[in-house]
Design a protein around this motif. Sequence first.
Motif, mmCIF file in Angstrom:
data_model
loop_
_atom_site.group_PDB
_atom_site.id
_atom_site.type_symbol
_atom_site.label_atom_id
_atom_site.label_comp_id
_atom_site.label_asym_id
_atom_site.label_seq_id
_atom_site.Cartn_x
_atom_site.Cartn_y
_atom_site.Cartn_z
ATOM 1 N N THR A 70 34.893 50.381 29.070
ATOM 2 C CA THR A 70 35.162 49.309 30.035
ATOM 3 C C THR A 70 36.622 48.869 29.983
ATOM 4 O O THR A 70 37.255 48.638 31.025
ATOM 5 C CB THR A 70 34.250 48.106 29.753
ATOM 6 N N ALA A 71 37.172 48.774 28.785
ATOM 7 C CA ALA A 71 38.569 48.357 28.634
ATOM 8 C C ALA A 71 39.518 49.383 29.257
ATOM 9 O O ALA A 71 40.488 49.018 29.936
ATOM 10 C CB ALA A 71 38.900 48.159 27.156
ATOM 11 N N ILE A 72 39.225 50.664 29.036
ATOM 12 C CA ILE A 72 40.066 51.728 29.604
ATOM 13 C C ILE A 72 39.961 51.730 31.128
ATOM 14 O O ILE A 72 40.968 51.850 31.838
ATOM 15 C CB ILE A 72 39.659 53.100 29.026
ATOM 16 N N GLU A 73 38.742 51.592 31.633
ATOM 17 C CA GLU A 73 38.550 51.576 33.086
ATOM 18 C C GLU A 73 39.232 50.366 33.730
ATOM 19 O O GLU A 73 39.769 50.470 34.834
ATOM 20 C CB GLU A 73 37.059 51.586 33.412
ATOM 21 N N ASN A 74 39.207 49.237 33.057
ATOM 22 C CA ASN A 74 39.888 48.050 33.588
ATOM 23 C C ASN A 74 41.396 48.268 33.670
ATOM 24 O O ASN A 74 42.047 47.830 34.626
ATOM 25 C CB ASN A 74 39.585 46.828 32.722
ATOM 26 N N PHE A 75 41.949 48.938 32.669
ATOM 27 C CA PHE A 75 43.382 49.238 32.699
ATOM 28 C C PHE A 75 43.714 50.167 33.865
ATOM 29 O O PHE A 75 44.674 49.926 34.612
ATOM 30 C CB PHE A 75 43.817 49.880 31.382
ATOM 31 N N ILE A 76 42.921 51.228 34.016
ATOM 32 C CA ILE A 76 43.148 52.180 35.112
ATOM 33 C C ILE A 76 42.982 51.490 36.461
ATOM 34 O O ILE A 76 43.781 51.692 37.386
ATOM 35 C CB ILE A 76 42.178 53.375 34.985
ATOM 36 N N PHE A 77 41.956 50.660 36.567
ATOM 37 C CA PHE A 77 41.708 49.926 37.813
ATOM 38 C C PHE A 77 42.909 49.054 38.175
ATOM 39 O O PHE A 77 43.388 49.069 39.314
ATOM 40 C CB PHE A 77 40.454 49.060 37.654
ATOM 41 N N ASN A 78 43.405 48.295 37.218
ATOM 42 C CA ASN A 78 44.527 47.394 37.485
ATOM 43 C C ASN A 78 45.816 48.155 37.770
ATOM 44 O O ASN A 78 46.620 47.725 38.604
ATOM 45 C CB ASN A 78 44.729 46.443 36.304
ATOM 46 N N PHE A 79 46.009 49.285 37.095
ATOM 47 C CA PHE A 79 47.221 50.071 37.335
ATOM 48 C C PHE A 79 47.249 50.603 38.763
ATOM 49 O O PHE A 79 48.252 50.461 39.477
ATOM 50 C CB PHE A 79 47.312 51.231 36.343
ATOM 51 N N PHE A 80 46.163 51.230 39.198
ATOM 52 C CA PHE A 80 46.131 51.792 40.548
ATOM 53 C C PHE A 80 46.103 50.696 41.613
ATOM 54 O O PHE A 80 46.606 50.890 42.720
ATOM 55 C CB PHE A 80 44.934 52.725 40.709
ATOM 56 N N LEU A 81 45.520 49.552 41.266
ATOM 57 C CA LEU A 81 45.534 48.419 42.195
ATOM 58 C C LEU A 81 46.967 47.958 42.452
ATOM 59 O O LEU A 81 47.377 47.745 43.601
ATOM 60 C CB LEU A 81 44.705 47.272 41.622
ATOM 61 N N LEU A 82 47.741 47.824 41.390
ATOM 62 C CA LEU A 82 49.137 47.423 41.535
ATOM 63 C C LEU A 82 49.976 48.535 42.157
ATOM 64 O O LEU A 82 50.872 48.279 42.970
ATOM 65 C CB LEU A 82 49.712 47.036 40.168
ATOM 66 N N PHE A 83 49.686 49.766 41.775
ATOM 67 C CA PHE A 83 50.429 50.913 42.298
ATOM 68 C C PHE A 83 50.311 50.995 43.819
ATOM 69 O O PHE A 83 51.272 51.343 44.513
ATOM 70 C CB PHE A 83 49.898 52.195 41.649
ATOM 71 N N ALA A 84 49.132 50.651 44.337
ATOM 72 C CA ALA A 84 48.912 50.706 45.786
ATOM 73 C C ALA A 84 49.769 49.686 46.530
ATOM 74 O O ALA A 84 50.074 49.876 47.714
ATOM 75 C CB ALA A 84 47.433 50.482 46.102
ATOM 76 N N TYR A 85 50.163 48.614 45.846
ATOM 77 C CA TYR A 85 51.006 47.606 46.498
ATOM 78 C C TYR A 85 52.405 48.140 46.809
ATOM 79 O O TYR A 85 53.123 47.555 47.634
ATOM 80 C CB TYR A 85 51.122 46.356 45.627
ATOM 81 N N LEU A 86 52.802 49.223 46.161
ATOM 82 C CA LEU A 86 54.101 49.811 46.477
ATOM 83 C C LEU A 86 54.155 50.267 47.932
ATOM 84 O O LEU A 86 55.224 50.279 48.542
ATOM 85 C CB LEU A 86 54.384 50.992 45.540
ATOM 86 N N ALA A 87 52.997 50.648 48.473
ATOM 87 C CA ALA A 87 52.953 51.052 49.883
ATOM 88 C C ALA A 87 53.296 49.891 50.805
ATOM 89 O O ALA A 87 53.766 50.103 51.927
ATOM 90 C CB ALA A 87 51.567 51.601 50.232
#
Length: 323
Positions: free
Chosen positions: A277-294
């Motif tokens: 769960t901790a790893i998935e939360n990190f991945i989730f938050n990273f890609f969530l923020l990464f998408a804001y670059l668009a």
Amino acid sequence: MMASNIDVVNSWNAATTLLNRYFSISIFFFGIVGNILNILVLSQRNLRSNSCAFLFLMSSVANLVAIFSGLFTRTTSGWTADLTNTITWLCQIRTFVVFASRTVAYCLVALATVDRYLSSCTNVRRRQMSSLKNTRQGTILILIFSCLLYVQMFYCYEANLLDAPLRCYGKTIACRLITDLTYVFFANIIPLIVMLCFGLLTIINITQTKHRVNHIDLSHSSDVIRHSQRHLKKIDHYLLIMLSVQVALFALFTLPQNIQKFVALAEINQPKSKLDTAIENFIFNFFLLFAYLANGMTFYINTLFGGSVFRNELMKLVRGKCR
């Protein structure tokens, strides 16, 4: 759970906190500055009457709203309490604004690609469809459609959730499924397909127009023809680069989050350890923020690949402010 596993879980949770605190700040200022400059440049007299420029202007406004509403609380959550995590109605409003504004921004860019296609057509009727009046009507329709698309947020989203990647998140599996699929298809996949299709059609139109120009009898008005050829070649060159860069970066910044959402939905009923769960939360938050670059890249693309037209307007704006 063994002590070593607890330490690993704590490390992943700490990494997620640092990611939300510092990566979000970088994207926030990167996007806010870029979109404000984009709005100022595209509002100039030489550009604001152009239908395509108007769509990019409105898209920049939507991007500005998306970045501010989506990242402001994240940038301050490391130092102050994020009320959207604890107050349900704030959670719902913020999420609705974020999802709707991002959908508006992406759909307007897709509509701008359609407008480019229409303006490049040899058919007079199609060219006439590329007008400021039609783009304004299209913008209003996209805004209404995007708002209606996420009305369920006011029922589905809830604050103070502990079994979700975010404290403010969909309260049931059905809500998460509906929201994620709606966002993935209507804000990402469909606009990307439209950009690709009409971008290629625009390039084909320009190539055909250039081919027809090459077959005009050069014995009459040869200077005009040569100037027209150079102008068409320049437009073709910049259009090809801008379309390629925009579509490639849009896909680069948004598709990873979409893939992550599909994977998460596929594994939603599987039992998971605290470490998973901790790893998935990190991945989730990273890609969530990464998408804001668009949402923050348009100004920088226009400046680097938009040719002299955009840069000249930017320099005029800078010189005007410095006087």
